[in-house]
Design a protein around this motif. Structure first.
Motif, mmCIF file in Angstrom:
data_model
loop_
_atom_site.group_PDB
_atom_site.id
_atom_site.type_symbol
_atom_site.label_atom_id
_atom_site.label_comp_id
_atom_site.label_asym_id
_atom_site.label_seq_id
_atom_site.Cartn_x
_atom_site.Cartn_y
_atom_site.Cartn_z
ATOM 1 N N ARG A 10 22.685 113.687 -17.333
ATOM 2 C CA ARG A 10 22.917 112.399 -17.968
ATOM 3 C C ARG A 10 24.013 111.661 -17.205
ATOM 4 O O ARG A 10 25.023 112.261 -16.822
ATOM 5 N N GLU A 86 20.270 106.376 -23.397
ATOM 6 C CA GLU A 86 19.856 105.799 -22.125
ATOM 7 C C GLU A 86 18.787 104.728 -22.261
ATOM 8 O O GLU A 86 18.546 103.987 -21.307
ATOM 9 N N GLY A 137 20.244 101.056 -22.132
ATOM 10 C CA GLY A 137 21.209 102.091 -22.459
ATOM 11 C C GLY A 137 22.606 101.567 -22.685
ATOM 12 O O GLY A 137 22.991 100.498 -22.205
ATOM 13 N N GLN A 140 27.445 106.008 -21.526
ATOM 14 C CA GLN A 140 27.857 107.311 -22.028
ATOM 15 C C GLN A 140 29.250 107.638 -21.503
ATOM 16 O O GLN A 140 29.573 107.372 -20.357
#
Length: 434
Positions: A10, A86, A137, A140
């Motif tokens: 990721r 995402e 997305g 993150q």
């Protein structure tokens, strides 16, 4: 994790410190705005003051225990999303912020600038890939990413409620307590609608990772369905143990798996710490034990209130081993003097203490709405205004059928624990007066 599979990786946003400081300021103002105007779902537990994973799981377990106490079965479904962060559509998210949450003007422009126009690349040593524009997305590793994702999926609660089911948005957990045939006929269409909603919002429900667990008392284990449960186009086999926010729940709500895994993890850490014990001072080593071992014992231990006595007896063995390791003692040393020197409560008392703390927070307005609403003073009950108990500060203890199930629910266990503590304090005060 398979490091040869691309889906196992990721992208994490490597943001500067100044960017994260600005995000924290925006996140604080955004949460205050949503909370003040009542725009967050009722059971939205993440990123809110006085909410935690412990109170979330305590609510789920308490609901199941109360249903089992009435003689019914409970079905718990844990849904999983594929690469959820995402594939959030920026245009849909901004439109939802503008229409649903009335974020406009300069605030809307800031969020638009925050989401749109980001680029990313991969660099390994001296090699670097080409720069790619991020069209979907939320970042993150950022502060605002999880909050924006929760706002993006907040409509699921209303969708599930239309089927007569209960949803826990933070846990992506559906619960339906009823007869088996009604549950099966209601749960599958509800999951289908959730999957359709996610597909229309560019999300993907991972039906193959969805877990289904039927809950019942020990005496009704033979009545739990064993047939596969339809989840979209896949069939899910009912599980006997599921993990919910780090806490293991058993189909017979015995919490045996949680106790066994906690003890196993704690002893694993103690074996590792034994290697470095003589290289550290006692105070430093004690701080490490508290941080790595006792924190695991205390996490979610309010869910262990009222379980059979043979279960909590495994937990003191961890504390005894940790205490002896701090003082470099042998297994034959008396443990009570060591615990007194460390000022450590024993495992059963730590469970009671956590339960009392949660109850105190509920009475003081420092807990989520659900546990606070489940506790009621005796004076607030109808028909008690003219009785002598109207001046009492005791909590009303709801009536239950089974001590091994109903009495373990938070509203019952907390009320009884405070009642016992008040009786003990009265006895102590009378003894002092004498």
């Amino acid at each position: 994790m398979d490091d040869t599979d691309v889906r196992s990786f990721r992208p994490i946003s490597n943001q500067p410190v100044v960017s994260k400081l600005i995000e924290r300021l925006v996140a604080k103002r955004l949460i205050n705005y949503l909370t003040t105007n009542g725009m967050l779902p009722k059971f939205q537990w993440a990123y809110r003051s006085h909410h935690s994973t412990e109170t979330a799981v305590a609510k789920v377990l308490s609901d199941i225990l109360l249903v089992l106490d009435e003689g019914d079965l409970a079905c718990l479904a844990l849904l999983d999303l594929s690469a959820a962060f995402e594939i959030v559509d920026h245009e849909v998210l901004l439109q939802r912020l503008y229409i649903t949450y009335v974020v406009n003007g300069v605030a809307y422009d800031w969020f638009s600038s925050y989401l749109i126009g980001r680029h990313q690349y991969v660099r390994v040593r001296a090699s670097q890939s080409s720069t790619v524009l991020i069209r979907y997305g939320v970042p993150q590793g950022s502060v605002l990413g999880p909050i924006l994702f929760l706002l993006y999926t907040a409509d699921i609660a209303a969708l599930v409620g239309s089927h007569g089911l209960h949803v826990h948005p933070t846990l992506t957990t559906l619960k339906y307590m009823d007869l088996v045939h009604r549950c099966q006929s209601s749960m599958s269409p509800c999951i289908d609608d959730v999957a359709d909603w996610m597909a229309s919002n560019r999300l993907q429900l991972n039906s193959s990772e969805t877990e289904i667990m039927w809950c019942s008392t020990v005496r009704r284990q033979n009545q739990r369905p064993t047939s596969q449960f339809r989840v979209c186009n896949d069939l899910a086999t009912p599980s006997t143990v599921v993990r919910d926010l780090g806490i293991y729940l058993d189909s017979d709500v015995s919490m045996c798996s949680q106790v066994v895994r906690t003890v196993s993890n704690c002893f694993f850490i103690l074996r590792r710490l034994r290697i470095i014990r003589r290289s550290l001072t006692r105070s430093v080593f004690q701080s490490i034990v508290v941080a790595l071992v006792l924190s695991k014992l205390d996490f979610g231990n309010a869910t262990l209130a009222g379980i059979p006595l043979y279960q909590p007896r495994r937990l003191p063995s961890v504390m005894n081993a940790a205490a002896r390791l701090v003082f470099i003692g042998s297994r034959y040393d008396q443990i009570m003097p060591i615990l007194h020197r460390l000022h450590w409560l024993r495992a059963p008392q730590r469970i009671s203490f956590k339960l009392a703390v949660l109850a105190f927070q509920c009475l003081g307005g420092l807990a989520p709405m659900y546990p606070s609403d489940s506790l009621r003073h005796v004076a607030h009950l109808p028909g008690r205004r003219r009785l002598r108990s109207a001046s009492s500060a005791d909590l009303a203890v709801p009536q239950t059928r089974l001590e091994t199930v109903g009495d373990r629910a938070f509203c019952v266990a907390a009320a009884k624990k405070l009642e016992q503590s008040s009786v003990k304090s009265d006895v102590i005060s009378d003894t002092v007066d004498i």
